[in-house]
Design a protein around this motif. Structure first.
Motif, PDB file in Angstrom:
ATOM      1  N   LYS A 103      43.206  43.655  24.107  1.00 49.56           N
ATOM      2  CA  LYS A 103      43.339  44.996  24.657  1.00 49.56           C
ATOM      3  C   LYS A 103      43.525  44.888  26.163  1.00 49.56           C
ATOM      4  O   LYS A 103      43.079  43.934  26.791  1.00 49.56           O
ATOM      5  CB  LYS A 103      42.068  45.816  24.372  1.00 49.56           C
ATOM      6  N   ALA A 104      44.217  45.856  26.730  1.00 55.87           N
ATOM      7  CA  ALA A 104      44.373  45.903  28.182  1.00 55.87           C
ATOM      8  C   ALA A 104      43.071  46.390  28.811  1.00 55.87           C
ATOM      9  O   ALA A 104      42.464  47.351  28.330  1.00 55.87           O
ATOM     10  CB  ALA A 104      45.517  46.832  28.551  1.00 55.87           C
ATOM     11  N   HIS A 105      42.619  45.710  29.869  1.00 60.25           N
ATOM     12  CA  HIS A 105      41.387  46.072  30.569  1.00 60.25           C
ATOM     13  C   HIS A 105      41.715  46.271  32.047  1.00 60.25           C
ATOM     14  O   HIS A 105      42.293  45.385  32.688  1.00 60.25           O
ATOM     15  CB  HIS A 105      40.325  44.988  30.403  1.00 60.25           C
ATOM     16  N   GLN A 106      41.306  47.407  32.559  1.00 53.71           N
ATOM     17  CA  GLN A 106      41.717  47.787  33.896  1.00 53.71           C
ATOM     18  C   GLN A 106      41.279  46.787  34.964  1.00 53.71           C
ATOM     19  O   GLN A 106      42.028  46.506  35.898  1.00 53.71           O
ATOM     20  CB  GLN A 106      41.168  49.181  34.242  1.00 53.71           C
ATOM     21  N   GLN A 107      40.094  46.210  34.818  1.00 55.92           N
ATOM     22  CA  GLN A 107      39.611  45.287  35.844  1.00 55.92           C
ATOM     23  C   GLN A 107      40.429  43.998  35.897  1.00 55.92           C
ATOM     24  O   GLN A 107      40.347  43.239  36.862  1.00 55.92           O
ATOM     25  CB  GLN A 107      38.131  44.966  35.649  1.00 55.92           C
ATOM     26  N   PHE A 108      41.232  43.759  34.858  1.00 56.97           N
ATOM     27  CA  PHE A 108      42.105  42.590  34.843  1.00 56.97           C
ATOM     28  C   PHE A 108      43.582  42.997  34.760  1.00 56.97           C
ATOM     29  O   PHE A 108      44.426  42.229  34.306  1.00 56.97           O
ATOM     30  CB  PHE A 108      41.748  41.670  33.673  1.00 56.97           C
ATOM     31  N   GLY A 109      43.854  44.207  35.195  1.00 55.37           N
ATOM     32  CA  GLY A 109      45.233  44.703  35.158  1.00 55.37           C
ATOM     33  C   GLY A 109      46.174  43.943  36.073  1.00 55.37           C
ATOM     34  O   GLY A 109      47.359  43.784  35.769  1.00 55.37           O
ATOM     35  N   ASP A 110      45.644  43.466  37.203  1.00 52.04           N
ATOM     36  CA  ASP A 110      46.462  42.645  38.098  1.00 52.04           C
ATOM     37  C   ASP A 110      46.368  41.196  37.633  1.00 52.04           C
ATOM     38  O   ASP A 110      45.422  40.489  37.947  1.00 52.04           O
ATOM     39  CB  ASP A 110      45.972  42.781  39.542  1.00 52.04           C
ATOM     40  N   ARG A 111      47.361  40.762  36.864  1.00 51.98           N
ATOM     41  CA  ARG A 111      47.338  39.422  36.270  1.00 51.98           C
ATOM     42  C   ARG A 111      47.539  38.309  37.291  1.00 51.98           C
ATOM     43  O   ARG A 111      47.507  37.127  36.944  1.00 51.98           O
ATOM     44  CB  ARG A 111      48.402  39.318  35.173  1.00 51.98           C
ATOM     45  N   ARG A 112      47.742  38.638  38.553  1.00 55.03           N
ATOM     46  CA  ARG A 112      47.907  37.602  39.578  1.00 55.03           C
ATOM     47  C   ARG A 112      46.571  37.034  40.032  1.00 55.03           C
ATOM     48  O   ARG A 112      46.523  35.949  40.619  1.00 55.03           O
ATOM     49  CB  ARG A 112      48.648  38.184  40.787  1.00 55.03           C
ATOM     50  N   GLY A 113      45.494  37.745  39.779  1.00 55.79           N
ATOM     51  CA  GLY A 113      44.183  37.327  40.266  1.00 55.79           C
ATOM     52  C   GLY A 113      43.716  36.021  39.647  1.00 55.79           C
ATOM     53  O   GLY A 113      43.691  35.874  38.426  1.00 55.79           O
ATOM     54  N   GLY A 114      43.350  35.052  40.479  1.00 54.47           N
ATOM     55  CA  GLY A 114      42.854  33.775  39.991  1.00 54.47           C
ATOM     56  C   GLY A 114      43.919  32.858  39.444  1.00 54.47           C
ATOM     57  O   GLY A 114      43.609  31.856  38.801  1.00 54.47           O
ATOM     58  N   VAL A 115      45.184  33.179  39.681  1.00 51.67           N
ATOM     59  CA  VAL A 115      46.292  32.355  39.196  1.00 51.67           C
ATOM     60  C   VAL A 115      46.929  31.656  40.386  1.00 51.67           C
ATOM     61  O   VAL A 115      47.319  32.302  41.362  1.00 51.67           O
ATOM     62  CB  VAL A 115      47.354  33.217  38.464  1.00 51.67           C
ATOM     63  N   THR A 116      47.057  30.322  40.309  1.00 56.16           N
ATOM     64  CA  THR A 116      47.559  29.570  41.461  1.00 56.16           C
ATOM     65  C   THR A 116      48.953  29.011  41.281  1.00 56.16           C
ATOM     66  O   THR A 116      49.639  28.742  42.251  1.00 56.16           O
ATOM     67  CB  THR A 116      46.619  28.391  41.771  1.00 56.16           C
ATOM     68  N   GLY A 117      49.401  28.795  40.051  1.00 55.59           N
ATOM     69  CA  GLY A 117      50.661  28.066  39.910  1.00 55.59           C
ATOM     70  C   GLY A 117      51.690  28.718  39.030  1.00 55.59           C
ATOM     71  O   GLY A 117      52.574  28.045  38.525  1.00 55.59           O
ATOM     72  N   ALA A 118      51.597  30.027  38.802  1.00 57.52           N
ATOM     73  CA  ALA A 118      52.521  30.664  37.872  1.00 57.52           C
ATOM     74  C   ALA A 118      53.025  31.986  38.439  1.00 57.52           C
ATOM     75  O   ALA A 118      52.276  32.751  39.043  1.00 57.52           O
ATOM     76  CB  ALA A 118      51.835  30.909  36.529  1.00 57.52           C
ATOM     77  N   ARG A 119      54.290  32.236  38.228  1.00 55.17           N
ATOM     78  CA  ARG A 119      54.904  33.486  38.651  1.00 55.17           C
ATOM     79  C   ARG A 119      54.486  34.593  37.691  1.00 55.17           C
ATOM     80  O   ARG A 119      54.324  34.384  36.491  1.00 55.17           O
ATOM     81  CB  ARG A 119      56.434  33.324  38.633  1.00 55.17           C
ATOM     82  N   THR A 120      54.306  35.811  38.198  1.00 59.66           N
ATOM     83  CA  THR A 120      53.826  36.926  37.389  1.00 59.66           C
ATOM     84  C   THR A 120      54.834  38.062  37.404  1.00 59.66           C
ATOM     85  O   THR A 120      55.347  38.443  38.459  1.00 59.66           O
ATOM     86  CB  THR A 120      52.478  37.447  37.918  1.00 59.66           C
ATOM     87  N   TYR A 121      55.136  38.593  36.212  1.00 58.14           N
ATOM     88  CA  TYR A 121      56.034  39.735  36.072  1.00 58.14           C
ATOM     89  C   TYR A 121      55.245  40.933  35.561  1.00 58.14           C
ATOM     90  O   TYR A 121      54.384  40.804  34.696  1.00 58.14           O
ATOM     91  CB  TYR A 121      57.152  39.421  35.069  1.00 58.14           C
ATOM     92  N   PHE A 122      55.574  42.123  36.090  1.00 58.89           N
ATOM     93  CA  PHE A 122      55.008  43.369  35.599  1.00 58.89           C
ATOM     94  C   PHE A 122      56.138  44.250  35.090  1.00 58.89           C
ATOM     95  O   PHE A 122      57.192  44.362  35.723  1.00 58.89           O
ATOM     96  CB  PHE A 122      54.234  44.093  36.714  1.00 58.89           C
ATOM     97  N   TYR A 123      55.904  44.861  33.941  1.00 57.40           N
ATOM     98  CA  TYR A 123      56.937  45.668  33.299  1.00 57.40           C
ATOM     99  C   TYR A 123      57.171  46.957  34.084  1.00 57.40           C
ATOM    100  O   TYR A 123      56.222  47.667  34.423  1.00 57.40           O
ATOM    101  CB  TYR A 123      56.520  45.996  31.867  1.00 57.40           C
ATOM    102  N   ALA A 124      58.439  47.241  34.371  1.00 49.37           N
ATOM    103  CA  ALA A 124      58.803  48.498  35.023  1.00 49.37           C
ATOM    104  C   ALA A 124      59.561  49.387  34.052  1.00 49.37           C
ATOM    105  O   ALA A 124      59.156  50.507  33.758  1.00 49.37           O
ATOM    106  CB  ALA A 124      59.643  48.237  36.269  1.00 49.37           C
ATOM    107  N   ASP A 125      60.684  48.871  33.544  1.00 51.92           N
ATOM    108  CA  ASP A 125      61.478  49.586  32.554  1.00 51.92           C
ATOM    109  C   ASP A 125      62.457  48.605  31.921  1.00 51.92           C
ATOM    110  O   ASP A 125      62.500  47.425  32.294  1.00 51.92           O
ATOM    111  CB  ASP A 125      62.226  50.774  33.189  1.00 51.92           C
ATOM    112  N   GLU A 126      63.245  49.079  30.980  1.00 45.59           N
ATOM    113  CA  GLU A 126      64.168  48.205  30.269  1.00 45.59           C
ATOM    114  C   GLU A 126      65.291  47.700  31.168  1.00 45.59           C
ATOM    115  O   GLU A 126      65.780  46.580  31.008  1.00 45.59           O
ATOM    116  CB  GLU A 126      64.748  48.939  29.055  1.00 45.59           C
ATOM    117  N   ALA A 127      65.692  48.516  32.133  1.00 49.17           N
ATOM    118  CA  ALA A 127      66.743  48.091  33.063  1.00 49.17           C
ATOM    119  C   ALA A 127      66.287  46.892  33.887  1.00 49.17           C
ATOM    120  O   ALA A 127      67.060  45.965  34.142  1.00 49.17           O
ATOM    121  CB  ALA A 127      67.135  49.253  33.977  1.00 49.17           C
ATOM    122  N   LYS A 128      65.012  46.896  34.286  1.00 48.49           N
ATOM    123  CA  LYS A 128      64.470  45.773  35.054  1.00 48.49           C
ATOM    124  C   LYS A 128      64.425  44.508  34.192  1.00 48.49           C
ATOM    125  O   LYS A 128      64.717  43.404  34.676  1.00 48.49           O
ATOM    126  CB  LYS A 128      63.055  46.112  35.542  1.00 48.49           C
TER     127      LYS A 128
END
Length: 582
Positions: free
Chosen positions: A199-224
């Motif tokens: 399940k999605a949890h708001q306190q971990f919504g920013d998936r960049r936190g605690g990540v050192t070596g991986a690029r992170t994508y956030f969904y905007a829309d289908e065009a993106k």
């Protein structure tokens, strides 16, 4: 025997991924193989017969192949591709990365520098330091010279467009929560049965936190997502144009709404629980995954107006497997799968190997399963699609062995990239705060053991039938030496192109280049993109290097050794010259 009513809910470019298919793919994570027909047992018997002849084949190959040994202490060989200014830059950057204050405040310091120097001067400064060390250039044209130079010294490239949105934490959380919650859940229905981990949890919504070596994508829309696909297509084309054996890397979260990955992962985990229940009922729990042979009892799958339900006959309980998608959500899911198919076809057409990066554990079951689906289609004649296995996971060995087993039974080329993992701190904290079992190995030594265990299994498989392929993506010199020893034992030669090595651009050149000059297929992950748009990537690279450089002074010592050797021998203006034939 088992009876499952087909549910054509998951469709990729016209190919149904139904519940029977989920059965096959899920049971490997359930540490089970299903002997439900005589033909399955016949396959097992043939494999057992082949395994009995394996030791003599291994011995024969090992005795006929020359042993290869590489000395990683020879700095003249390790850094022959670098001029003196490049060596000096590496020393300065690595030293700066070892200071906690500079690393912790690197984003703020870069913002201040940009304000004081101005955009143009700041970009020039970055190209002389951090950007120049870890990033190849701004676009496909500007990176060509570095790719060609590395190739001249025996090192290939895995192109990785490293541009990210520079979102605030608040914006990242908003995007994540919106894209990970289904329409059904937003209406307040279907939340009570969801697994906490998926399940999605708001306190971990920013998936960049605690990540050192991986690029992170956030969904905007289908065009993106279409834009991301076009970027990956350009990378594939550039990889094919730069060499005959290139790699390109993609992330599934860049290609569609992550809600689908979450829900699909949850379905797979629930199937795993069912198979674990069967193993316990039949007295086979605790056995090695490949040793288990389970008989499936009847189960039924039903569809309601809101959900996909499965009746487990042993318990008599009707459990929901998958909420029904809205029409728009189903279209989004299909477009994501179609984008994957387009990328796989493009890679095949350009003779490029496509690596699917691993991501967080709540996405990974779906990512890995869909990657296997692509392998079943595109890896028939040669290894085109490579799956990524995170060896800091407790279940890594079981996943690797079952995927190898599946490839052997179905007759396609197994392709793997082995990594230790990039999400450890985030995964541990999430498991602790939300309240589920920590999926990560307890310590670094256990992860090392898991890495070598998975690697040994794949190397043995390569020695057996030459249909498996692995990239050893590691900066750990002991792991590289272990791989070379095992290759010698198995009679595996570099020219067979079955075992690859991978390191990040700007790091561990003392490993990459000696391997390349000895004829091993070795690759650098080559990030590229405009200076201001790769700042998030550079920020994480500083974080990663802080730990790397604190753990070992070896690379800096070797750099100093080579720089002093050149100055002492009068090579003040040293220019790299590749040897003929590399």
């Amino acid at each position: 025997m088992s009876y499952v009513k087909t549910v054509p809910a998951l469709t990729r470019a016209g190919v149904d991924i139904n519940v029977r298919r989920l059965n096959t793919l899920s049971n490997r994570r359930a540490q089970s193989t299903v002997a439900s027909t005589q033909s399955d047992q016949d396959v097992t018997n043939r494999e057992d017969a082949g395994a009995q002849s394996y030791p003599s084949r291994k011995s024969r190959n090992a005795s006929s192949s020359p042993k290869i040994s590489i000395d990683f202490e020879l700095t003249q060989e390790a850094y022959k591709s670098k001029d003196n200014l490049e060596l000096l830059r590496s020393l300065v950057v690595f030293k700066l990365c070892s200071y906690d204050l500079l690393v912790d405040k690197n984003k703020e310091l870069m913002d201040i520098s940009k304000f004081l120097l101005g955009k143009k001067a700041f970009e020039q400064f970055m190209k002389m330091t951090f950007y120049g060390q870890f990033v190849a250039g701004e676009d496909h044209k500007s990176i060509k010279s570095l790719i060609q130079k590395n190739r001249a010294f025996g090192v290939g490239s895995v192109l990785d467009y490293s541009v990210e949105e520079d979102l605030t934490e608040e914006d990242a959380v908003t995007k994540e929560m919106d894209s990970c919650v289904s329409a059904t859940e937003k209406e307040g229905m279907g939340m009570d049965h969801r697994e906490k981990q998926y399940k999605a949890h708001q306190q971990f919504g920013d998936r960049r936190g605690g990540v050192t070596g991986a690029r992170t994508y956030f969904y905007a829309d289908e065009a993106k997502c279409d834009q991301h696909m076009e970027t990956f297509l350009k990378c594939i084309k550039a990889s094919g144009g730069s060499s005959v054996d290139g790699f390109s890397a993609i992330k599934m979260t860049a290609l569609g709404r992550p809600q689908f990955l979450l829900q699909f992962s949850e379905v797979l985990v629930k199937w795993r629980r069912f198979f674990s229940f069967l193993a316990a009922q039949q007295g086979r729990d605790g056995m090695e995954a490949l040793e288990q042979r389970l008989e499936l009892q009847p189960l039924q799958v039903y569809r309601t107006h809101r959900a996909l339900l499965c009746l487990f006959v042993q318990t008599g309980q009707l459990e929901p497997l998958l909420n029904k998608f809205t029409e728009e959500e189903e279209k989004q899911m299909k477009r994501m799968l179609q984008r994957l198919d387009v990328l796989a076809k493009h890679a095949e057409e350009h003779s490029v190997r496509l690596m699917v990066d691993a991501e967080q554990t709540y996405f990974q079951p779906a990512i890995s399963t869909l990657t296997v689906e692509m392998q079943r289609i595109y890896n028939r004649g040669k290894p085109v699609i490579f799956n990524t296995y995170q060896c800091y996971l407790k279940e890594a060995y079981d996943i690797v062995t079952m995927d190898v087993e599946l490839s052997r039974r179905e007759g396609w080329f197994f392709g793997a990239k082995l990594v230790r993992g990039a999400y450890m701190y985030q995964e541990r904290r999430r498991a602790e705060e939300i309240g589920y079992e920590d999926p990560i190995n307890p310590d670094y030594e256990t992860t090392n053991m898991m890495y070598h265990k998975c690697l040994d299994y794949i190397l043995d498989e390569i020695g057996l039938n030459r249909n498996a392929n692995v990239m050893v993506a590691s900066h750990n010199e002991d792991t590289v030496k272990h791989t070379l020893r095992r290759m010698n034992e198995l009679g595996l030669t570099p020219t067979e192109n079955k075992v690859y090595f991978g390191q990040l651009l700007g790091m561990c050149d003392q490993i990459s280049f000696p391997l390349g000059q000895a004829g091993f297929p070795v690759y650098k992950y080559v990030p590229y993109g405009p200076v201001n748009e790769v700042i998030p990537y550079l920020s994480r690279r500083a974080q990663e290097n802080r730990g790397f450089m604190k753990g070992s002074q070896r690379e800096r010592e070797l750099l100093w050794k080579e720089l002093k050797r050149r100055l002492a021998s009068g090579q003040v203006f040293y220019r790299p010259q590749p040897e003929p034939g590399l």
